[in-house]
Design a protein around this motif. Sequence first.
Motif, PDB file in Angstrom:
ATOM      1  N   VAL A 123     -42.726  12.452 -14.083  1.00  0.00           N
ATOM      2  CA  VAL A 123     -41.783  12.780 -13.008  1.00  0.00           C
ATOM      3  C   VAL A 123     -42.571  13.530 -11.937  1.00  0.00           C
ATOM      4  O   VAL A 123     -43.170  14.575 -12.219  1.00  0.00           O
ATOM      5  CB  VAL A 123     -40.619  13.654 -13.533  1.00  0.00           C
ATOM      6  N   PHE A 124     -42.577  12.989 -10.719  1.00  0.00           N
ATOM      7  CA  PHE A 124     -43.411  13.578  -9.661  1.00  0.00           C
ATOM      8  C   PHE A 124     -42.864  13.210  -8.280  1.00  0.00           C
ATOM      9  O   PHE A 124     -42.182  12.199  -8.132  1.00  0.00           O
ATOM     10  CB  PHE A 124     -44.863  13.065  -9.798  1.00  0.00           C
ATOM     11  N   PRO A 125     -43.184  14.026  -7.253  1.00  0.00           N
ATOM     12  CA  PRO A 125     -42.861  13.618  -5.888  1.00  0.00           C
ATOM     13  C   PRO A 125     -43.967  12.686  -5.387  1.00  0.00           C
ATOM     14  O   PRO A 125     -45.146  12.892  -5.716  1.00  0.00           O
ATOM     15  CB  PRO A 125     -42.898  14.952  -5.118  1.00  0.00           C
ATOM     16  N   VAL A 126     -43.595  11.672  -4.630  1.00  0.00           N
ATOM     17  CA  VAL A 126     -44.624  10.829  -4.009  1.00  0.00           C
ATOM     18  C   VAL A 126     -45.269  11.636  -2.894  1.00  0.00           C
ATOM     19  O   VAL A 126     -44.592  12.156  -2.008  1.00  0.00           O
ATOM     20  CB  VAL A 126     -44.014   9.527  -3.435  1.00  0.00           C
ATOM     21  N   TRP A 127     -46.554  11.778  -2.952  1.00  0.00           N
ATOM     22  CA  TRP A 127     -47.321  12.446  -1.894  1.00  0.00           C
ATOM     23  C   TRP A 127     -48.354  11.448  -1.385  1.00  0.00           C
ATOM     24  O   TRP A 127     -49.225  10.990  -2.159  1.00  0.00           O
ATOM     25  CB  TRP A 127     -48.013  13.707  -2.447  1.00  0.00           C
ATOM     26  N   TRP A 128     -48.241  11.100  -0.141  1.00  0.00           N
ATOM     27  CA  TRP A 128     -49.143  10.114   0.474  1.00  0.00           C
ATOM     28  C   TRP A 128     -49.235   8.836  -0.358  1.00  0.00           C
ATOM     29  O   TRP A 128     -50.299   8.362  -0.690  1.00  0.00           O
ATOM     30  CB  TRP A 128     -50.538  10.731   0.722  1.00  0.00           C
TER      31      TRP A 128
ATOM     32  N   ALA B  78     -34.934  11.512  -1.195  1.00  0.00           N
ATOM     33  CA  ALA B  78     -34.836  12.843  -1.818  1.00  0.00           C
ATOM     34  C   ALA B  78     -34.630  13.961  -0.803  1.00  0.00           C
ATOM     35  O   ALA B  78     -34.205  15.057  -1.171  1.00  0.00           O
ATOM     36  CB  ALA B  78     -36.085  13.118  -2.641  1.00  0.00           C
ATOM     37  N   LEU B  79     -34.937  13.704   0.476  1.00  0.00           N
ATOM     38  CA  LEU B  79     -34.728  14.743   1.480  1.00  0.00           C
ATOM     39  C   LEU B  79     -33.486  14.445   2.328  1.00  0.00           C
ATOM     40  O   LEU B  79     -33.270  15.072   3.360  1.00  0.00           O
ATOM     41  CB  LEU B  79     -35.966  14.857   2.397  1.00  0.00           C
ATOM     42  N   ALA B  80     -32.698  13.480   1.885  1.00  0.00           N
ATOM     43  CA  ALA B  80     -31.509  13.085   2.653  1.00  0.00           C
ATOM     44  C   ALA B  80     -30.316  13.971   2.273  1.00  0.00           C
ATOM     45  O   ALA B  80     -30.490  15.110   1.862  1.00  0.00           O
ATOM     46  CB  ALA B  80     -31.236  11.606   2.417  1.00  0.00           C
ATOM     47  N   SER B  81     -29.124  13.415   2.362  1.00  0.00           N
ATOM     48  CA  SER B  81     -27.909  14.226   2.175  1.00  0.00           C
ATOM     49  C   SER B  81     -27.717  14.652   0.717  1.00  0.00           C
ATOM     50  O   SER B  81     -28.311  14.077  -0.202  1.00  0.00           O
ATOM     51  CB  SER B  81     -26.700  13.399   2.607  1.00  0.00           C
ATOM     52  N   GLU B  82     -26.830  15.626   0.560  1.00  0.00           N
ATOM     53  CA  GLU B  82     -26.493  16.100  -0.787  1.00  0.00           C
ATOM     54  C   GLU B  82     -25.877  14.956  -1.606  1.00  0.00           C
ATOM     55  O   GLU B  82     -26.141  14.836  -2.806  1.00  0.00           O
ATOM     56  CB  GLU B  82     -25.526  17.287  -0.681  1.00  0.00           C
ATOM     57  N   ASP B  83     -25.099  14.088  -0.940  1.00  0.00           N
ATOM     58  CA  ASP B  83     -24.487  12.946  -1.651  1.00  0.00           C
ATOM     59  C   ASP B  83     -25.566  12.034  -2.232  1.00  0.00           C
ATOM     60  O   ASP B  83     -25.479  11.584  -3.374  1.00  0.00           O
ATOM     61  CB  ASP B  83     -23.630  12.116  -0.679  1.00  0.00           C
TER      62      ASP B  83
ATOM     63  N   HIS C 116     -45.080  19.354 -10.096  1.00  0.00           N
ATOM     64  CA  HIS C 116     -44.506  19.883  -8.853  1.00  0.00           C
ATOM     65  C   HIS C 116     -44.843  21.367  -8.808  1.00  0.00           C
ATOM     66  O   HIS C 116     -44.885  22.011  -9.845  1.00  0.00           O
ATOM     67  CB  HIS C 116     -42.982  19.662  -8.813  1.00  0.00           C
ATOM     68  N   PRO C 117     -45.103  21.913  -7.604  1.00  0.00           N
ATOM     69  CA  PRO C 117     -45.418  23.342  -7.536  1.00  0.00           C
ATOM     70  C   PRO C 117     -44.295  24.234  -8.057  1.00  0.00           C
ATOM     71  O   PRO C 117     -44.543  25.380  -8.441  1.00  0.00           O
ATOM     72  CB  PRO C 117     -45.667  23.601  -6.046  1.00  0.00           C
ATOM     73  N   ARG C 118     -43.045  23.720  -8.021  1.00  0.00           N
ATOM     74  CA  ARG C 118     -41.905  24.539  -8.469  1.00  0.00           C
ATOM     75  C   ARG C 118     -41.049  23.788  -9.479  1.00  0.00           C
ATOM     76  O   ARG C 118     -40.687  22.640  -9.252  1.00  0.00           O
ATOM     77  CB  ARG C 118     -41.004  24.917  -7.289  1.00  0.00           C
ATOM     78  N   ARG C 119     -40.672  24.504 -10.531  1.00  0.00           N
ATOM     79  CA  ARG C 119     -39.735  23.927 -11.514  1.00  0.00           C
ATOM     80  C   ARG C 119     -38.325  23.873 -10.927  1.00  0.00           C
ATOM     81  O   ARG C 119     -37.486  23.085 -11.346  1.00  0.00           O
ATOM     82  CB  ARG C 119     -39.797  24.786 -12.798  1.00  0.00           C
ATOM     83  N   SER C 120     -38.075  24.766  -9.917  1.00  0.00           N
ATOM     84  CA  SER C 120     -36.732  24.862  -9.321  1.00  0.00           C
ATOM     85  C   SER C 120     -36.518  23.837  -8.203  1.00  0.00           C
ATOM     86  O   SER C 120     -35.522  23.898  -7.494  1.00  0.00           O
ATOM     87  CB  SER C 120     -36.538  26.263  -8.743  1.00  0.00           C
ATOM     88  N   SER C 121     -37.440  22.915  -8.023  1.00  0.00           N
ATOM     89  CA  SER C 121     -37.349  21.934  -6.934  1.00  0.00           C
ATOM     90  C   SER C 121     -36.331  20.844  -7.247  1.00  0.00           C
ATOM     91  O   SER C 121     -35.802  20.770  -8.364  1.00  0.00           O
ATOM     92  CB  SER C 121     -38.717  21.267  -6.763  1.00  0.00           C
ATOM     93  N   PHE C 122     -36.119  19.963  -6.269  1.00  0.00           N
ATOM     94  CA  PHE C 122     -35.271  18.798  -6.543  1.00  0.00           C
ATOM     95  C   PHE C 122     -35.904  17.938  -7.636  1.00  0.00           C
ATOM     96  O   PHE C 122     -35.202  17.428  -8.517  1.00  0.00           O
ATOM     97  CB  PHE C 122     -35.041  17.977  -5.262  1.00  0.00           C
TER      98      PHE C 122
ATOM     99  N   LEU D  12     -42.974   5.257 -18.342  1.00  0.00           N
ATOM    100  CA  LEU D  12     -42.157   5.137 -17.129  1.00  0.00           C
ATOM    101  C   LEU D  12     -42.631   6.168 -16.110  1.00  0.00           C
ATOM    102  O   LEU D  12     -42.824   7.339 -16.446  1.00  0.00           O
ATOM    103  CB  LEU D  12     -40.682   5.400 -17.472  1.00  0.00           C
ATOM    104  N   LEU D  13     -42.830   5.703 -14.881  1.00  0.00           N
ATOM    105  CA  LEU D  13     -43.191   6.616 -13.789  1.00  0.00           C
ATOM    106  C   LEU D  13     -41.962   6.787 -12.903  1.00  0.00           C
ATOM    107  O   LEU D  13     -41.438   5.798 -12.380  1.00  0.00           O
ATOM    108  CB  LEU D  13     -44.335   6.009 -12.968  1.00  0.00           C
ATOM    109  N   LEU D  14     -41.519   8.007 -12.761  1.00  0.00           N
ATOM    110  CA  LEU D  14     -40.327   8.287 -11.970  1.00  0.00           C
ATOM    111  C   LEU D  14     -40.771   8.986 -10.689  1.00  0.00           C
ATOM    112  O   LEU D  14     -41.134  10.166 -10.701  1.00  0.00           O
ATOM    113  CB  LEU D  14     -39.416   9.194 -12.809  1.00  0.00           C
ATOM    114  N   ALA D  15     -40.764   8.224  -9.588  1.00  0.00           N
ATOM    115  CA  ALA D  15     -41.355   8.687  -8.334  1.00  0.00           C
ATOM    116  C   ALA D  15     -40.255   9.128  -7.371  1.00  0.00           C
ATOM    117  O   ALA D  15     -39.472   8.315  -6.886  1.00  0.00           O
ATOM    118  CB  ALA D  15     -42.181   7.556  -7.721  1.00  0.00           C
ATOM    119  N   VAL D  16     -40.195  10.410  -7.096  1.00  0.00           N
ATOM    120  CA  VAL D  16     -39.183  10.959  -6.190  1.00  0.00           C
ATOM    121  C   VAL D  16     -39.784  10.945  -4.782  1.00  0.00           C
ATOM    122  O   VAL D  16     -40.903  11.438  -4.577  1.00  0.00           O
ATOM    123  CB  VAL D  16     -38.825  12.402  -6.604  1.00  0.00           C
ATOM    124  N   CYS D  17     -39.055  10.364  -3.828  1.00  0.00           N
ATOM    125  CA  CYS D  17     -39.684  10.192  -2.508  1.00  0.00           C
ATOM    126  C   CYS D  17     -38.671  10.314  -1.377  1.00  0.00           C
ATOM    127  O   CYS D  17     -37.470  10.152  -1.585  1.00  0.00           O
ATOM    128  CB  CYS D  17     -40.394   8.845  -2.443  1.00  0.00           C
ATOM    129  N   ALA D  18     -39.198  10.572  -0.181  1.00  0.00           N
ATOM    130  CA  ALA D  18     -38.326  10.774   0.981  1.00  0.00           C
ATOM    131  C   ALA D  18     -37.907   9.445   1.613  1.00  0.00           C
ATOM    132  O   ALA D  18     -36.744   9.247   1.964  1.00  0.00           O
ATOM    133  CB  ALA D  18     -39.053  11.642   2.007  1.00  0.00           C
TER     134      ALA D  18
END
Length: 187
Positions: free
Chosen positions: A83-88, A166-171, A9-15, A120-126
């Motif tokens: 651990v990565f965000p799903v991109w396309w 991952a881009l939904a509510s804080e809950d 991820h471009p940032r360590r401080s990301s979700f 294990l692939l942990l895919a974080v996605c919207a």
Amino acid sequence: MKVLVIYDHPRRSSFCGAVLDAFVSGMHEAGHLTEIADLRAEGFDPRLPPQDEPDWITGAKTCSPEVLSEQERVARNDALAFVFPVWWWSVPATTKGWIDRVWNYGWAYGDRKLTHQKALLLAVCASNAEQYAKRHYDSAMRTQLVQGVIDYCGIREGSLEFLHGALASEDIRQSLLRRAIELGRSF
Ligand SMILES: Cc1cc2nc3c(=O)[nH]c(=O)nc-3n(C[C@H](O)[C@H](O)[C@H](O)COP(=O)(O)O)c2cc1C
């Protein structure tokens, strides 16, 4: 187990970074040791240079120093996690290039394969699970990544877990972090 966690991820401080922390804390609770490969922070170059092109004839090749040190890092661990965000509907380019370069012919596939117990692939996605299922993105990603990369390179216990919304509510984000801890505990 000693587990290499590849984070992209471009940032360590990301979700995604918070997911990484949650996952690693669960793994530590379960008694695993972790080593983190933060590909972007480390400046890993995903472009495959001539020196890292496979030698299809002999499978024997002296790769670049950068790849040799990545291979050493992979080899000194018993298992792998990504651990990565799903991109396309896939992994980001740096993870793709890391696999292209590091999991070379004759080292990860071909005559010699990886001997890790699991990956294990942990895919974080919207998008949510229904949106993935509707267009079969979930099964497409499993075929490509778990079957086409993890299993192909000799790791029998491969799995892909989606953290949807991952881009939904804080809950929802908090529940995804709890899920990440659980996946770490049960790794
Ligand atoms: C270039 C790009 C492509 C994306 N493609 C997808 C996609 O194909 N499917 C999806 O569910 N989310 C997609 N997303 C959303 C990301 O997965 C989401 O922004 C990320 O998981 C949120 O975590 P972060 O805040 O740590 O970046 C994309 C985001 C970006 C920036």
